[in-house]
Design a protein around this motif. Structure first.
Motif: not given
Lengths: 100, 172
Positions: A78-80, B151-152, B165-166, B158-159
């Protein structure tokens, strides 16, 4: 005595097929991830049925890991999707063809 | 036919029907709510097959956490009511044909394999026994899975941050 083991397998198979149909036929990224969830759920049903069939806790232990994998997959997925939506403004997978 | 048999078929019908309704909805919120119904049915099924702890996890994690995450994403992003274009029928036919062959082969295998006609007994894995088993036999896997969840978490963070920023760089 509940039901024959094969009926549990048939139920899991039907759910898995529904998940495949949702993943393949829908052209909306959120529905595609939902289809993957349905397939994982079908696998869990088969595992719990097998654990009950052989009186072995191994199958139930595996379902715990399936749950963890599902949670991980859905959060990153979902983040992607949100990231891609902000870049392209669309949920249609065919809009992501620019490779930039 | 015992009461448990009846319950199994009832719950199975509800699960399959609500999932089938869910995957055909155009409105995403409706689809997610129908899937929550399906996951509650799955939790009942787990309870019936002797896994009460997993039934609780199914309600808490699947119906509670994962589906609410979907709902948040659907609400967070405004979705214009775009018409989904489905694939033409000529593209469908080969896929349906191959799928039907596998379906027939699979059902023959399910019903002809010896051992699948055994009726399931009423069993119960107490949460205490289950926890002792998991932490005795699979403690390393539990640690690996907990690392995977970390990690998730980092990846999602991070995403989310890199995205802001992008977007700013694109605007400037």
């Amino acid at each position: 005595m509940i039901v024959p083991f094969s009926h549990v397998l048939v139920l899991a198979g039907m759910l898995f097929v529904l998940g495949i149909v949702c993943t393949v036929a829908r052209r909306n990224l959120i529905m595609i991830v939902l289809g993957v969830e349905i397939m994982l759920n079908a696998a869990s049903i088969a595992f719990v049925g097998a654990a009950s069939r052989w009186h072995n806790l191994e199958g139930q232990a595996f379902v715990l890991f399936v749950l963890a994998i599902a949670a991980t997959e859905v959060s990153v997925g979902l983040a992607i999707i949100v990231y891609a939506f902000r870049r392209t403004g669309s949920f249609d997978p065919s809009a992501y063809n620019r490779l930039k | 036919m015992t009461l448990y048999t009846l319950l199994f078929y009832l719950v199975a019908t509800v699960i399959v029907a609500s999932t089938a309704v869910a995957i055909t909805r155009r409105n995403l919120v409706h689809a997610v709510v129908y899937l929550i119904v399906s996951y509650f049915g799955t939790a009942l099924l787990f309870y019936l097959l002797g896994a009460p702890l997993l039934a609780a996890f199914e309600v808490i994690i699947y119906a509670g956490a994962i589906m609410v995450l979907f709902l948040f994403v659907v609400m967070m992003i405004r979705i214009e009511a775009h018409e989904e274009v489905f694939f033409p029928l000529s593209q469908w036919l080969p896929a349906v044909g191959f799928g039907a062959v596998y379906l027939i082969a699979g059902s023959v295998m399910v019903f002809k394999t010896p051992g699948t006609e055994v009726k399931l007994d009423l069993v119960l894995a107490l949460p205490r026994d289950y926890a002792v088993y998991v932490f005795k036999e699979h403690w390393l896997s539990i640690e690996i899975v907990s690392l995977l969840l970390l990690v998730a978490l980092v990846a999602a963070l991070h995403l989310g941050k890199g995205n802001d920023k992008g977007a700013m760089e694109e605007e400037s």
